[in-house]
Design a protein around this motif. Structure first.
Motif, short mmCIF file in Angstrom:
data_model
loop_
_atom_site.label_atom_id
_atom_site.label_comp_id
_atom_site.label_asym_id
_atom_site.label_seq_id
_atom_site.Cartn_x
_atom_site.Cartn_y
_atom_site.Cartn_z
N ILE A 45 -4.01 1.87 -4.56
CA ILE A 45 -4.33 1.34 -3.25
C ILE A 45 -5.27 2.31 -2.53
O ILE A 45 -5.02 3.51 -2.51
CB ILE A 45 -3.06 1.16 -2.38
CG1 ILE A 45 -1.99 0.34 -3.10
CG2 ILE A 45 -3.41 0.59 -1.02
CD1 ILE A 45 -2.30 -1.10 -3.26
N ILE A 46 -6.31 1.77 -1.94
CA ILE A 46 -7.18 2.53 -1.04
C ILE A 46 -7.10 1.84 0.32
O ILE A 46 -7.29 0.63 0.41
CB ILE A 46 -8.63 2.57 -1.52
CG1 ILE A 46 -8.73 3.31 -2.85
CG2 ILE A 46 -9.51 3.25 -0.47
CD1 ILE A 46 -10.13 3.35 -3.41
N GLY A 77 6.78 6.89 3.08
CA GLY A 77 8.16 6.62 2.70
C GLY A 77 8.25 5.84 1.40
O GLY A 77 9.04 6.16 0.51
N ILE A 78 7.41 4.81 1.29
CA ILE A 78 7.38 4.02 0.05
C ILE A 78 6.90 4.90 -1.10
O ILE A 78 7.45 4.83 -2.21
CB ILE A 78 6.46 2.79 0.22
CG1 ILE A 78 7.10 1.81 1.19
CG2 ILE A 78 6.22 2.11 -1.13
CD1 ILE A 78 6.22 0.63 1.52
N CYS A 79 5.90 5.73 -0.86
CA CYS A 79 5.39 6.63 -1.90
C CYS A 79 6.48 7.58 -2.39
O CYS A 79 6.58 7.86 -3.59
CB CYS A 79 4.19 7.42 -1.39
SG CYS A 79 2.71 6.43 -1.21
N LEU A 82 -1.73 6.64 -5.42
CA LEU A 82 -1.74 6.56 -6.88
C LEU A 82 -0.34 6.77 -7.44
O LEU A 82 0.40 7.63 -6.96
CB LEU A 82 -2.60 7.69 -7.47
CG LEU A 82 -4.09 7.64 -7.32
CD1 LEU A 82 -4.71 8.92 -7.83
CD2 LEU A 82 -4.64 6.47 -8.10
N PRO A 83 0.00 6.04 -8.52
CA PRO A 83 1.25 6.37 -9.21
C PRO A 83 1.17 7.79 -9.78
O PRO A 83 0.09 8.27 -10.13
CB PRO A 83 1.31 5.34 -10.34
CG PRO A 83 0.36 4.25 -9.96
CD PRO A 83 -0.68 4.89 -9.11
N LYS A 84 2.30 8.47 -9.85
CA LYS A 84 2.33 9.85 -10.37
C LYS A 84 1.85 9.92 -11.82
O LYS A 84 1.44 10.97 -12.29
CB LYS A 84 3.73 10.44 -10.27
CG LYS A 84 4.18 10.73 -8.88
CD LYS A 84 3.65 12.05 -8.41
CE LYS A 84 4.25 12.35 -7.04
NZ LYS A 84 3.81 13.54 -6.46
N THR A 85 1.90 8.80 -12.53
CA THR A 85 1.48 8.80 -13.94
C THR A 85 -0.03 8.92 -14.10
O THR A 85 -0.52 9.15 -15.19
CB THR A 85 1.95 7.51 -14.63
OG1 THR A 85 1.44 6.38 -13.90
CG2 THR A 85 3.47 7.44 -14.67
N ILE A 86 -0.77 8.78 -13.01
CA ILE A 86 -2.23 8.91 -13.05
C ILE A 86 -2.60 10.28 -12.50
O ILE A 86 -2.23 10.63 -11.39
CB ILE A 86 -2.92 7.80 -12.24
CG1 ILE A 86 -2.60 6.44 -12.85
CG2 ILE A 86 -4.43 8.02 -12.18
CD1 ILE A 86 -3.14 5.26 -12.08
#
Length: 97
Positions: free
Chosen positions: A49-50, A67-69, A87-91
């Motif tokens: 998301i940007i 909070g969602i992050c 960004l997801p932590k996997t990226i």
């Protein structure tokens, strides 16, 4: 780097295939709190998301999205004063490469 910048700031939603995984990029201008629910749903679906966040909505919107992050194990990366990348932590994100 230019290719990444073009991809990040392209105005249309894109789906990219990379190593058999789909990556979806969503871009939003937050000028209403109602949009946060849709962004939250997209974060749950592992989208990138940007967001450009209007100054009037900045504090509460960031609190909600951070909070969602935290819960979903996302990174929130400020790109400018009002533009944020989620960004997801996997990226892996490395702004210096």
């Amino acid at each position: 780097m230019d290719k990444l910048k073009n991809w990040l700031f392209d105005t249309e939603k894109e789906t990219l295939s990379y190593m058999h995984d789909e990556i979806t990029l969503d871009q939003y201008t937050i000028d209403d709190y109602k949009l946060l629910y849709k962004i939250g749903d997209n974060l749950k679906c592992n989208h990138i998301i940007i967001c450009y966040i209007d100054e009037m909505f900045l504090t509460r919107s960031l609190d909600y999205l951070k909070g969602i992050c935290f819960v979903l194990d996302y990174q929130h990366i400020p790109l400018t004063n009002n533009i944020y990348l989620f960004l997801p932590k996997t990226i892996n994100y490395n702004p210096n490469s």
